[in-house]
Scaffold this active site. Structure first.
Site, PDB file in Angstrom:
ATOM      1  N   ASP A   8      25.318  49.232  51.269  1.00  0.00           N
ATOM      2  CA  ASP A   8      26.362  48.732  52.157  1.00  0.00           C
ATOM      3  C   ASP A   8      26.907  49.883  52.996  1.00  0.00           C
ATOM      4  O   ASP A   8      27.302  50.916  52.463  1.00  0.00           O
ATOM      5  CB  ASP A   8      27.489  48.119  51.300  1.00  0.00           C
ATOM      6  CG  ASP A   8      28.541  47.424  52.145  1.00  0.00           C
ATOM      7  OD1 ASP A   8      28.746  46.218  51.948  1.00  0.00           O
ATOM      8  OD2 ASP A   8      29.167  48.091  52.994  1.00  0.00           O
ATOM      9  N   ASP A 103      25.342  44.817  57.903  1.00  0.00           N
ATOM     10  CA  ASP A 103      25.535  46.135  57.277  1.00  0.00           C
ATOM     11  C   ASP A 103      25.188  46.223  55.796  1.00  0.00           C
ATOM     12  O   ASP A 103      25.436  47.240  55.178  1.00  0.00           O
ATOM     13  CB  ASP A 103      26.958  46.637  57.533  1.00  0.00           C
ATOM     14  CG  ASP A 103      27.895  46.410  56.363  1.00  0.00           C
ATOM     15  OD1 ASP A 103      27.865  45.311  55.789  1.00  0.00           O
ATOM     16  OD2 ASP A 103      28.638  47.342  56.030  1.00  0.00           O
ATOM     17  N   GLU A 104      24.650  45.162  55.220  1.00  0.00           N
ATOM     18  CA  GLU A 104      24.324  45.300  53.795  1.00  0.00           C
ATOM     19  C   GLU A 104      23.062  44.542  53.422  1.00  0.00           C
ATOM     20  O   GLU A 104      22.692  43.562  54.063  1.00  0.00           O
ATOM     21  CB  GLU A 104      25.505  44.875  52.919  1.00  0.00           C
ATOM     22  CG  GLU A 104      25.723  43.417  52.801  1.00  0.00           C
ATOM     23  CD  GLU A 104      26.943  43.097  51.948  1.00  0.00           C
ATOM     24  OE1 GLU A 104      26.897  43.327  50.727  1.00  0.00           O
ATOM     25  OE2 GLU A 104      27.922  42.592  52.513  1.00  0.00           O
TER      26      GLU A 104
END
Ligand code: TTP
Ligand code: MG
Length: 355
Positions: A8, A103-104
């Site tokens: 993340d 983003d993860e």
């Protein structure tokens, strides 16, 4: 035994802006809508978080907490591009990549032979690549399942790794608040807390039968997750051509008013998903209605607006409904898009957004 890494990015949108403009490095910064637009923050940097400035907070409130806060509009195109580069780095190490948002992602590295198969070293190498090539930092959780890996990636943020070996899972999970468990959103959290169940240790005291009686299928998950057990697999992303949400009603809807309410609720959910996917451009809206005779009707409409429009959805829905006038079992709303990488099951974490 599986080896899962959850990665993340640290304050992702804000980190990209700080990298691209070093003047922002040492100031409290947030990314989000101004008062005129949606007026909520997408994220803030760690300096702003010291003032209590958080994602999903209205901008005016953030300004009250931190008058010096700089709020920049999001640049989704740039974030999407960075996200692509990050995924390309992941792909050097494994083909089993399941992105959850820009983003993860989860990575399954069970069969990877690099670094003698050490998931910890692989995670370190990935974070290192991301820093060297993109000047962004990320955090990683390493564990034998998705549940623990994801919770772990949050432990040593920013720029940290947390490894939870199977023998450490019991200790790791016992004092975790129930809201950390996958699928426990604000409503379920409240229900559990009302019963005096605050952390996983409390949850472990409940019998499987009681949990199933009370929470149905989710009860089984709660029973397992509270013991750190999770058999969900890492499901590699597929390219999607639409984003949609639907709702099968517990009781068929007969009144126009209830239908409107349902449409508004679904619209908010759809908007949330679309925001999380990085606001991909779309060219059509569609509505699906299923009636009590199980017949299904859909309608598509070209739409050039920048944001999905509730008004158009309502119009389309009314057109479909007026032709039929039967009790309704299901309503669905959706967007046809150019293409986008499917994101996983983040819904619960983002409940705060748009409220
Ligand atoms: P997060 O990973 O939840 O947050 P973050 O990366 O900004 O910070 P952290 O270091 O704690 O991981 O979300 C990733 C991005 O998704 C974030 O930069 C902006 C966006 N986002 C929203 O647009 N709305 C939201 O409510 C949240 C939580 C995130
Ligand atoms: Mg993040």
């Amino acid at each position: 035994m599986r080896k899962i890494i959850h990665i993340d990015m640290d304050c992702f949108y804000a980190a990209v802006e700080m990298r691209d403009n070093p003047e922002l490095l040492n100031v409290p910064l947030a990314i989000g809508g101004d008062e005129g637009r949606r007026g909520v923050l997408c994220t803030s940097n760690y300096q702003a978080r010291k003032y209590g400035v958080r994602a999903a907070m209205p901008s005016f409130m953030a300004k009250k907490l931190c008058p010096d806060l700089i709020i920049l509009p999001p640049r989704f195109d740039v974030y999407r591009q960075e996200s692509d580069s990050i995924r390309k780095i992941f792909a050097r190490y494994t083909e089993f990549i399941e992105p959850l948002s820009l983003d993860e992602a989860y990575l399954d590295v069970t069969t990877v032979e690099l670094y003698q198969g050490s998931a910890t070293l692989i995670a370190q190498a990935i974070l290192n690549d991301i820093w060297q090539e993109l000047r962004l930092t990320a955090s990683a959780g390493v564990a034998s399942n998705k549940l623990i890996a994801k919770i772990a990636s949050d432990e040593n943020k920013p720029n940290g790794i947390c490894i939870v070996t199977p023998d450490k899972i019991d200790d790791f999970i016992a004092n975790l608040p129930v809201k950390k468990l996958f699928g426990v959103g604000p409503k379920l959290q409240q229900k559990l807390e009302n019963k005096g169940i605050n952390n996983c240790k409390d949850l472990q005291k409940q019998s499987l039968t009681d949990l199933v009686n009370e929470f149905g299928k989710m009860g089984v998950s709660l029973y397992q997750y509270s013991r750190g057990i999770d058999s969900r697999e890492v499901t590699p992303a597929r390219k999607r051509k639409s984003i949609s949400v639907e709702w099968t009603f517990e009781e068929n809807i007969e009144s126009e008013q209830s239908l409107l309410r349902a449409c508004e609720v679904l619209y908010k959910r759809l908007l949330k998903r679309w925001l999380l996917a990085g606001e991909p451009s779309f060219n059509k809206l569609f509505v699906k209605l299923k009636f009590d005779d199980f017949k299904q009707h859909t309608k598509e409409q070209i739409c050039n607006k920048e944001e999905p429009s509730l008004e158009i959805f309502i119009l389309m829905m009314e057109l479909l409904n007026n032709n039929n006038q039967k009790p309704i079992r299901l309503l669905g709303l959706g967007l046809r898009i150019e293409s986008y990488i499917e994101i996983g099951q983040l819904e619960f974490e983002f409940d705060a957004i748009l409220k």
